[in-house]
Structure formats: structure tokens, C-alpha cells
Design a protein around this motif. Structure first.
Motif, PDB file in Angstrom:
ATOM      1  N   GLN A 169      81.284 148.273  44.266  1.00 31.84           N
ATOM      2  CA  GLN A 169      82.673 148.465  43.885  1.00 31.84           C
ATOM      3  C   GLN A 169      83.011 147.829  42.554  1.00 31.84           C
ATOM      4  OE1 GLN A 169      85.168 150.221  45.577  1.00 31.84           O
ATOM      5  NE2 GLN A 169      83.299 151.016  46.493  1.00 31.84           N
ATOM      6  N   PHE A 170      82.698 146.564  42.406  1.00 32.85           N
ATOM      7  CA  PHE A 170      82.961 145.906  41.130  1.00 32.85           C
ATOM      8  C   PHE A 170      81.846 144.905  40.904  1.00 32.85           C
ATOM      9  CE2 PHE A 170      84.951 143.461  44.422  1.00 32.85           C
ATOM     10  CZ  PHE A 170      84.647 142.156  44.096  1.00 32.85           C
ATOM     11  N   TYR A 171      81.655 144.581  39.646  1.00 35.63           N
ATOM     12  CA  TYR A 171      80.555 143.700  39.298  1.00 35.63           C
ATOM     13  C   TYR A 171      81.010 142.249  39.318  1.00 35.63           C
ATOM     14  CZ  TYR A 171      76.882 141.422  36.699  1.00 35.63           C
ATOM     15  OH  TYR A 171      75.877 140.563  36.324  1.00 35.63           O
ATOM     16  N   ASP A 172      80.248 141.421  39.994  1.00 33.70           N
ATOM     17  CA  ASP A 172      80.569 140.010  40.060  1.00 33.70           C
ATOM     18  C   ASP A 172      79.531 139.253  39.207  1.00 33.70           C
ATOM     19  OD1 ASP A 172      80.978 137.400  40.672  1.00 33.70           O
ATOM     20  OD2 ASP A 172      80.388 137.564  42.787  1.00 33.70           O
ATOM     21  N   GLY A 173      80.005 138.701  38.104  1.00 37.94           N
ATOM     22  CA  GLY A 173      79.109 137.981  37.200  1.00 37.94           C
ATOM     23  C   GLY A 173      78.425 136.794  37.862  1.00 37.94           C
ATOM     24  N   LYS A 174      78.943 136.394  39.023  1.00 34.96           N
ATOM     25  CA  LYS A 174      78.328 135.250  39.726  1.00 34.96           C
ATOM     26  C   LYS A 174      77.553 135.716  40.954  1.00 34.96           C
ATOM     27  CE  LYS A 174      80.893 131.570  37.771  1.00 34.96           C
ATOM     28  NZ  LYS A 174      80.657 132.158  36.472  1.00 34.96           N
ATOM     29  N   ASN A 175      77.012 136.916  40.865  1.00 33.61           N
ATOM     30  CA  ASN A 175      76.261 137.437  42.013  1.00 33.61           C
ATOM     31  C   ASN A 175      75.020 136.580  42.274  1.00 33.61           C
ATOM     32  OD1 ASN A 175      73.759 138.812  40.711  1.00 33.61           O
ATOM     33  ND2 ASN A 175      75.488 139.546  39.478  1.00 33.61           N
ATOM     34  N   ALA A 176      74.410 136.775  43.442  1.00 32.06           N
ATOM     35  CA  ALA A 176      73.320 135.893  43.867  1.00 32.06           C
ATOM     36  C   ALA A 176      72.178 135.892  42.858  1.00 32.06           C
ATOM     37  CB  ALA A 176      72.825 136.331  45.241  1.00 32.06           C
ATOM     38  N   TYR A 177      71.856 137.042  42.317  1.00 32.97           N
ATOM     39  CA  TYR A 177      70.744 137.066  41.359  1.00 32.97           C
ATOM     40  C   TYR A 177      71.117 136.307  40.081  1.00 32.97           C
ATOM     41  CZ  TYR A 177      67.320 138.367  37.966  1.00 32.97           C
ATOM     42  OH  TYR A 177      66.371 138.287  36.977  1.00 32.97           O
TER      43      TYR A 177
END
Ligand code: NOJ
Length: 959
Positions: A888-896
Motif C-alpha cells: 500500500q505505501f512504502y515505509d522507509g523504516k521497513n524491516a530490511y
């Protein structure tokens, strides 16, 4: 009995080098009934100024269906008034026109399922539809900037843009669908009726179909007889490009990228290009003969536009090409043995759009597992698990990066795939685990033939379940391959595909045999899947063999290999509880195979000629979607001398798939075995590949979304520069701005590289400047043996990792270097970096990092430059990043992103600054010399930066 080259090698234990294949094992057009008939029809048409196609549309039968993007109509041939055909024209998304023609209520059904295997999904009709304009002579569809004109009598279909005919079907009247018939209803033999027909007598057909039933009911080639129970059912169609000087595609052939004439005034080949998957070891390096894979996709190209045609047929097909007006137009004639006519017209008008249009139909090459872009070490054969361990250790000892050790057929007991030869491989799981601990993988070969032995559980199960291909008499088809007597799995049966997946499962408890002695670090090589049958006609399966659904092998031949590839790839994805990206190499391929993994160019020779041919073949594969491609580094047959081996590694390091492989009778030639100085050169090439892995991964990501190939030939990057249309020995890596021209000749110290534009280019290694020119020019790039001609195009920012380690997985947290190759103004450049875990599919949920780097002059004048890193992912839709709106939206703090938050850019190298920057305490500065004319570029290295990849930042350089 005819033995394949490999069998001959094994049985007689010797091979002379260079190995040459026997062309007489393979048919020529004059030896194939339907090809003779197709060419004869073209000849009659050419010789008559009054030739008219007998096919026409009944205007009163035209029906448009909602949502107004589909038309159907009855078509008949004046030769056979009793036979009915149906025309179906669909206008699809992206402006693609699909034109189908099939016989209605014939004696049998023509094969119509190729689309269900090749296409990624049922194509979507254009919404909200198109404007149809009915005219007296036909009907016209208007959409986007094109018109599709369907003329009633004779039936022709034209794609027109701005009044220019871009693609024309049946313009020369060669369309013919041979209808099913009984043996007794042979056509009239009166050739003399030809004239009569042209003067109005439509009663007879001899003038059109020819004077005799040539090869209709039975055909013999050498010792084999094809029983042809269905009789004639071939179809022919002329597809012309009235305004395109060049055509490309229809791999796989070992020849130039720009396809040459097979008929006409400048005839280069006397045979048409053939599409019929064959096992041709040691093939001719310049030939229209068919090879291991077939993709019936062609680009037509000129300075004005690019269009594509995808003739979705799976049976044997021959393609004649000529230029009615040299450097202006191209005419092609497609002659296929069976199936319905199902043609897609791709309107372009740029090469990139044609790629995207083709990808919308057949899919893209998915993002591969990261390790698959590393270096693969293979040979036929690493003989024991000890041997495998030694190979891995020797790479370590020599400080040479390598990701995968390959196992050829000798790992298995008597070529019963999956069953380890427990004498030589007593501990396969421990072996794979040890490699995994060093960050490495194993690839093991699994072929589609099964030893017909009751002590082989895979064969017994397949036999019990009815998963084997049948012969013309309805018995299991038995032929010869590596294990001796063999039967072939029938992947056209969906149940067979499911069962195959089960075999690879590492945690299923369901019934049936499982490959327990495997690991999730073991990947697969599907070879011999044309299929190769040593004692079959043309080393393959007899055409009257029968597959699931009752279809003859003749109908599906070119698809067979792809289904094996598909089943194996899907098995690897699902073998554990967590979906992981598969890696499966296939020898055979068809339209759509790109979805399932990599391919290679088969059994080449260790010669300079084959080294060069491999580059052309990889470029051509990429044109047709099959972008993950490579050739056997070093050559499969032969013992390359040290110079050739070094050059071959340079070719391999710049191929999407980089694998050294060799025939069992060759001398060992792992890079660590070379003497100095060659060993160091080979090590440096391997390290270069590993330094550039970020560039390869970027290119694969883009290809996975857009379908634009990883290796881009000149005409794709500079479609308006006609000087580049025939260049097929240099190419660009994705959109990185890196231009490569591998050396494929001995004793060379420099290379002439073509620069198409008025841009500055910098040598990758010594930063020497090469100035391009408007209209194109050649520049001389130094290329001593240790150096591959590799240039940065001005305007690019290229991310590399300059601390190559022993395998790609060991580099995952390493810092980056950015090379900012400023454009000719000395002030701007851009590039990108895409990263994810390289293994799973979590990137589809947004677990990724996608950064954009830009360099631009700061606002306050000429004396400064800003280099900036910002987040591309958050400014873009999921569709642009991963090819489908999957998150849905990009989270700059995603797990990777969190996992790599310590990864930094350690240095920035700026090339092409026009003036010397000020020294700055915070910048560790090392200058080069200045000036822009064939001298070294200015080079500013900013070291010890420590700015993080995942952060937004900018750096100001002032002077
Ligand atoms: C034929 C393949 O093309 C070659 O690469 C392989 O080594 C042999 N089969 C043996 O499996």
C-alpha cells in the motif's frame, strides 16, 4: 541408431577438437513438406503479377462485442467455399492488437493452447474500447495514435501510425491455413488451372496449394517416418514492415543481432530462420538453424519507430526475411506446421515500449536470487563430494569470489536423477551445508527423461500415475538418453506438475517419493529439455508422440522445455514453509520462459568465433524477454589457451548469467589452475563482477518491472541512430550508463568503441576521457589482456562495492562507492541503487531500499556541485518498484531497511569536474589531471564519508 554428440563421446570415449556437429542430422526446408509448400506458395505469388489472396471477410458477419474492443467475423477462402474460418481481432491494453484465425467446425480442432502456457494471464481488452469506423472496403479501429485497418477482400490487417503502414498482415497474399481433410480429398493436381483461376475460375485450388499433395500424409527423414495422422494443417502468413529497415529477435540463432536476408536480392542465408528446439552441440557460429530455444517475437525498427510482432505458435516454424527496398523496408514470411493463427501486433513506437508491451503478455524475468548473479563454477563433472569441497576451498585459497558449484549428470546413480551416487557422494546434505556455511550454493542437474527401470521410484510413480508421454500407438514413448532406455515426463498434464513439486518438498509428509537428500541451498539445472532424444528424429521426440489432452508432440514441441522449467521453478519456490526465490537454469525455452529462470546458449565451442557469437545470442535472447542468459565461459568443447580463457571470463563477467562450464573430456580449467599472470587476471575479473553486483541487481530490478533487457544493444539505447542498428558486439548494462565492448579476438591491445552521442565517456579503470560526437563516432579504448573495454557514460552515477569477498552473500553489509560520472556540462549526473534481502519475496511487501542519487549544480552559480541521496521508493508507486501494486505505501523504516541501516557510502568518486575543487578538511581529496580532450578525467575522491545508504543527505563540493 543415431547417438547424440554426448553419447558418442561417452561411448567412444574420445572427441576431436574443435568438435563439429553433423548438419545432416537436422532438416533443411527442402526436407520438410510444409516448409516446401510455404515457400512454393510464396514463389508462385512472387512470379504472378496478378496474385490475389483467396481469403476474404464476409462483411455481414462482422460482430463487435462489449466493451467495444473485440471484433469477430467469418472468413472464407474462394478456393474452398465449404470451409469456414473465424477471425477474431482484439484491441488489448497497451494498444496491442491480437489477430486470431481458426477453422470453424473443421474435422478436428487445431492446437489452440499455446497462449495458455506462454501468456502470463488472459490479456485485458482495452478499456473503454476503441472507435470502430465501418467503411465499404473494411473496418478501421482507432485508438491511441494508431489505426488498425481490416480490409475485407482480400483480408489484410494493417497497423497504421500517422498515415504510415507499420505492420501489414497478408499484404502479399501468402496467408493460408490448410484445413483438415481426408486423404481421399486430395487437391486437384492441375497447375494449369492457375491461370484460369486468375481469370475468374475459383473452382479449383491447384494454383494456390500447389499441384500435388506434397508431404501431406507421411514424411520420412533418414530412418524415421512421421505418420502424420492428421494430415496437412500448416499455416503461412506474410508479415511485412513497409517502413522498417531492420528486424531483430526470433531467438535462438547463432548469428547477427540484426537478422539478414534468407531470400531476395541480398540473400545471406539460403535457408529460412528455423524455430524448432533442438539439441545441436557444437553448432555453427553463423547460421539460421534452430537451436535449443524458440521465441517467435520480432522487432521491426527504423529511425522513426519500433514495432513488434509476436506470432504465438508452438509448432515448428520457418521464417523467411528479405528487404523489398534495402535500408527501408522488411518483408517476412512465417511458415508453421500446425496450430491456430494467433498474432499480436505490438505498436511500440519505441523499443522500450515494445518490451513493455511484450512483457504485458508473457511476463518479465522476475528479480533473481542475489547469489544467482555471482559467478557459477561448473564442469561435467565434479566427480565426488570431496571434489566439490576441494573446488570451493581452492577458490578460497586463491581469494577468488564464487557463489555456486555445479553438479552434472555423474552425481546421480546411473543417471537416475535425485538418487545420489552414494559411492562418490556419500554425504550430499553435509556437502551442501558446508558450502552454505561459506555462503555458497550447489546446483544439481535434473533432466526430463527418466530411466525406465523399476528400481527407480520416480519412473515407477510417473508410470503408475500416467504422467509419461505416449507414442503414436498409445504406449509409453521410450527412447535413448543418458540413462539408456528412457521415458519422458509429460508436463502438459497439470497433475504431473503438482506431483513434480511434491518431489522437491523439504517438509511435506504427503504420499509419494521425496528428495530428502537435498537442502534449500541446492538449486537446479534442467538440461536436455528440447527434449533431447538420442535416437529420435533430429535428436528429439517423434512428432506423432502424444501428450496429455491428446495433442501431438508436433503441436507443442517448442513449449515442452518451458513447462519442465516452470514446474521445477515452482517446486523450488514452495519447497519449504517460506517462499524463496528459485534458481533453475534451462537449456530449452519458449515465449514466457523468462518467468522461470535463466537459460544459456548450449554446447558452444572453445573458439574466438563462438565467444563472439555468444554475445550476439545473449543480446537476441534479451530482445525476446529471455534476459537472464549466458554462454559457457571457456567454451563447452575444447581447451582454450590462457589468452582466450581470460577474454572469455571478461565476456562472462558482462553476461547476465556468468558460468564457466566444460565438457567431460576437456582439461580442468578452473581459474585457480591458470598460471600467472593469467590467474591474477582471472581473479581481477571475478572481483570486477562482484564489485558491480549492485549494477546488475539494479538492471534486473528494472527488467523485472519493464521487460527492458538487462543487456541493451545499441539500437535499443539509441533508437534514432541508424549507425548503431547493426552493432552487436557492444552493449549497455541496464540503465546504469556502463558501456561494454568485450574483446573477442586474439592479440588485441585496443578496441574501437562506438559512441552514439555528443556525450563524454570515461574509461572505468583509468578514467581516460573519450568524447562522443553528434551522429556517432568510434573511439579507441585501450584493451590489453587484463582490461575489458568498459566506459561510464557521462551523466551516470554508478554504485559499486569495492571490497569483493569470496561470495555475494558475504558482501551484503559492505559499504558502497558511488562514481559520479558528470555529463559533458561537468555538472549533472544521476543513478540509483535497489536493495532487498535477495532471497525471499518480502520485497513485494515493501521490504526494500531504493535510492536515487543525483548530482547538480547548486543554485548560486558554477562553482559548486551537490550530490544528493534521496528515497526513490517513497516517491514512487509499488507498481514502479516491484512491478505490481503489492504494498500500500512504502515505509522507509521497513524491516530490511532497518537491517542495513549500518551500511554506508564510503566514498564518492567524481569524474569530469571542470575545475579543481577547494581542499576541505572534511574531505580526503586526491586529484587527477584536468582537461577534457583524450586525457585523464579530473577525478575527485571523497573518502571516509560514512553517510548511510538509507538516509537522505547531500554533499556540497565547492571550487
Ligand atoms: C548437455 C549440456 O548442454 C551440457 O552442458 C551438459 O554438460 C551435458 N548435457 C551433460 O549433462
Amino acid at each position: 541408431m543415431l547417438l547424440s554428440c554426448f553419447a558418442a563421446a561417452l561411448v567412444f570415449g574420445q572427441l576431436s577438437f574443435p568438435f563439429a556437429f553433423d548438419p545432416s542430422d537436422f532438416k533443411t526446408c527442402p526436407q520438410v513438406g510444409f516448409c516446401r509448400r510455404g515457400r512454393a506458395l510464396a514463389k508462385r505469388a512472387t512470379e504472378s503479377s496478378q496474385w490475389v489472396s483467396p481469403y476474404s471477410v464476409r462483411p455481414e458477419s462482422v460482430v463487435l462485442s462489449p466493451p467495444n474492443a473485440s471484433l469477430s467475423a467469418q472468413v472464407f477462402s474462394s478456393l474452398y467455399p465449404g470451409i469456414r474460418f473465424e477471425l477474431q481481432v482484439d484491441v488489448l491494453e497497451h494498444g496491442i492488437a491480437r489477430v486470431r484465425l481458426d477453422e470453424v467446425n473443421g474435422m478436428r480442432r487445431r492446437y489452440h493452447q499455446a497462449a495458455s502456457w506462454a501468456l502470463v494471464a488472459e490479456p485485458t481488452l482495452m478499456a473503454p474500447g476503441v472507435v470502430w469506423r465501418f467503411e465499404e472496403s473494411g473496418i478501421r479501429a482507432l485508438y491511441d495514435d494508431v489505426e488498425l485497418e481490416i480490409s475485407y477482400a482480400p483480408l489484410t490487417v494493417k497497423l497504421i501510425r500517422a498515415g504510415r503502414e507499420e505492420l501489414v498482415l497478408n499484404g502479399r497474399g501468402l496467408l493460408h491455413l490448410e484445413h483438415f481433410r481426408t486423404k481421399t480429398a486430395a487437391p486437384s493436381t492441375a497447375l494449369s488451372e492457375y491461370q484460369a483461376v486468375l481469370h475468374g475460375n475459383t473452382e479449383s485450388n491447384g494454383w494456390f496449394e500447389g499441384g500435388e499433395a506434397d508431404g501431406y500424409w507421411e514424411e520420412t527423414f533418414k530412418a524415421w517416418t512421421d505418420s502424420k495422422p492428421k494430415g496437412p494443417e500448416s499455416f503461412f502468413i506474410d508479415i511485412d514492415f513497409p517502413h522498417h529497415s531492420h528486424v531483430y529477435g526470433i531467438p535462438q540463432h547463432a548469428t547477427s543481432l540484426s537478422l539478414r536476408e534468407t531470400t531476395g536480392g541480398n540473400q545471406y542465408f539460403s535457408e529460412p530462420f528455423r524455430l524448432y528446439n533442438n539439441d545441436i552441440g557444437g553448432y555453427d557460429a553463423d547460421s539460421p538453424m534452430s537451436l535449443y530455444g524458440s521465441i517467435p517475437l520480432m522487432h521491426g525498427h527504423s529511425t522513426e519507430s519500433t514495432v513488434g510482432v509476436f506470432n504465438l505458435v508452438a509448432s515448428e516454424t520457418w521464417v523467411d526475411i528479405f528487404h523489398p527496398v534495402l535500408n527501408k523496408s522488411t518483408a517476412t514470411h512465417w511458415i508453421s506446421e500446425s496450430g491456430i493463427m494467433d498474432i499480436f501486433l505490438l505498436p511500440g513506437p519505441t523499443p522500450d515500449l515494445v518490451f513493455t508491451q511484450y512483457a504485458s503478455l508473457t511476463g518479465t524475468a522476475p528479480l533473481p536470487a542475489y547469489f544467482a548473479l555471482g559467478y557459477h563454477q561448473s564442469r561435467w563433472n565434479y566427480i565426488s563430494s570431496q571434489d566439490v569441497r576441494d573446488v570451493s576451498r581452492r577458490f578460497d585459497a586463491e581469494n577468488m569470489p564464487m557463489d555456486v558449484v555445479w553438479l552434472d549428470i555423474q552425481y546421480s546413480q546411473g543417471q537416475k536423477y535425485f538418487i545420489w551416487d552414494n559411492q562418490s557422494f556419500p554425504d550430499p546434505v553435509e556437502m551442501a551445508d558446508e558450502l552454505a556455511a561459506a555462503g555458497r550454493k550447489v546446483v544439481a542437474i535434473i533432466d526430463p527423461h527418466l530411466k525406465t527401470s523399476n528400481d527407480y521410484p520416480i519412473f515407477s510413480e510417473a508410470q503408475d500415475k500416467g504422467f509419461l508421454v505416449k507414442d503414436a500407438e498409445g504406449e509409453i514413448f521410450v527412447g535413448q538418453c543418458w540413462p539408456g532406455s528412457s521415458a519422458w515426463l509429460d508436463f502438459f498434464n497439470p497433475q504431473c506438475q503438482n506431483w513434480w513439486r511434491g518431489i522437491f518438498s523439504l517438509n511435506s509428509t504427503a504420499d509419494g517419493w521425496r528428495w530428502a537428500e537435498s537442502t534449500d541451498n541446492t538449486f537446479i539445472w534442467n538440461d536436455m529439455n528440447e527434449p533431447s532424444v538420442f535416437n529420435g528424429p533430429e535428436l528429439t521426440m517423434p512428432k506423432d508422440s502424444v501428450h496429455y489432452g491428446g495433442w501431438e508432440h508436433r503441436d507443442v514441441h517448442n513449449i515442452y522445455g518451458m513447462l519442465f522449467h516452470k514446474a521445477t521453478a515452482s517446486a523450488l519456490v514452495h519447497r519449504t514453509g517460506t517462499m524463496k526465490r528459485p534458481f533453475v537454469l534451462s537449456r530449452s525455452f519458449y515465449a514466457g520462459s523468462q518467468r522461470f529462470g535463466a537459460i544459456w546458449t548450449g554446447d558452444n565451442l572453445g573458439t574466438w568465433e563462438h565467444m563472439a557469437a555468444g554475445i550476439r545470442m545473449i543480446l537476441s535472447d534479451g530482445i525476446a524477454g529471455m534476459t537472464f542468459s549466458g554462454s559457457d565461459v571457456g567454451g563447452f568443447f575444447g581447451n582454450p589457451d590462457p589468452e582466450m580463457l581470460v577474454r572469455w571470463y571478461q565476456v562472462g563477467a558482462f553476461s547476465p548469467f556468468f558460468r564457466a562450464h566444460a565438457h567431460i573430456d576437456t582439461k580442468r580449467r578452473e581459474p585457480y589452475l591458470s598460471a600467472e599472470p593469467y590467474r591474477s587476471m582471472l581473479r581481477d575479473i571475478l572481483k570486477l563482477r562482484y564489485s558491480l553486483l549492485p549494477v546488475w541487481y539494479n538492471a534486473f530490478r528494472e527488467a523485472s518491472v519493464s521487460g527492458i533487457p538487462v543487456l541493451r544493444p545499441q539500437y535499443v539505447v539509441f533508437p534514432k541512430d541508424s549507425h548503431g542498428f547493426e552493432i552487436d558486439d557492444q552493449f549497455y548494462i541496464g540503465g546504469s550508463g556502463l558501456l561494454v565492448k568485450p574483446v573477442t579476438l586474439p592479440h588485441v591491445e585496443s578496441a574501437e568503441v562506438y559512441l552514439a552521442d555528443d556525450q563524454v565517456y570515461y574509461d572505468y579503470f583509468d578514467h581516460q576521457v573519450h568524447q562522443g560526437a553528434m551522429g556517432g563516432r568510434y573511439v579507441t579504448v585501450s584493451a590489453p589482456l587484463a582490461k575489458v573495454p568498459l566506459l561510464y557514460r557521462g551523466g551516470s552515477i554508478v554504485p559499486t562495492r569495492l571490497r569483493p569477498r569470496l561470495s555475494s552473500s558475504l558482501m551484503k553489509k559492505d559499504p558502497f562507492t558511488l562514481t559520479v560520472a558528470l555529463d559533458k556540462t561537468g555538472s549533472t549526473a544521476s543513478g540509483e541503487l535497489y536493495l532487498d534481502d535477495g532471497e525471499t519475496y518480502t520485497f513485494e511487501q515493501g521490504e526494500l531500499v531504493w535510492r536515487k542519487f543525483i548530482a547538480y549544480p547548486s543554485k548560486d552559480g558554477q562553482a559548486s556541485l551537490i550530490v544528493q541521496n534521496h528515497n526513490l521508493a517513497s516517491h514512487t508507486s509499488a507498481r514502479d518498484i516491484v512491478g505490481g501494486a503489492k504494498f500500500q505505501f512504502y515505509d522507509g523504516k521497513n524491516a530490511y531497511a532497518r537491517e542495513i541501516d549500518s551500511v554506508y557510502v564510503e566514498q564518492i568518486i567524481i569524474l569530469g569536474l571542470k575545475e579543481e575543487p577547494k581542499r576541505d578538511l572534511e574531505i580526503d581529496y586526491r586529484g587527477g589531471s584536468y582537461g577534457m580532450n583524450n586525457v585523464l578525467s579530473s577525478s575527485l575522491t571523497i573518502k571516509n564519508l560514512g553517510v548511510r545508504v538509507v538516509d537522505d543527505w547531500q554533499i556540497l563540493v565547492q571550487w
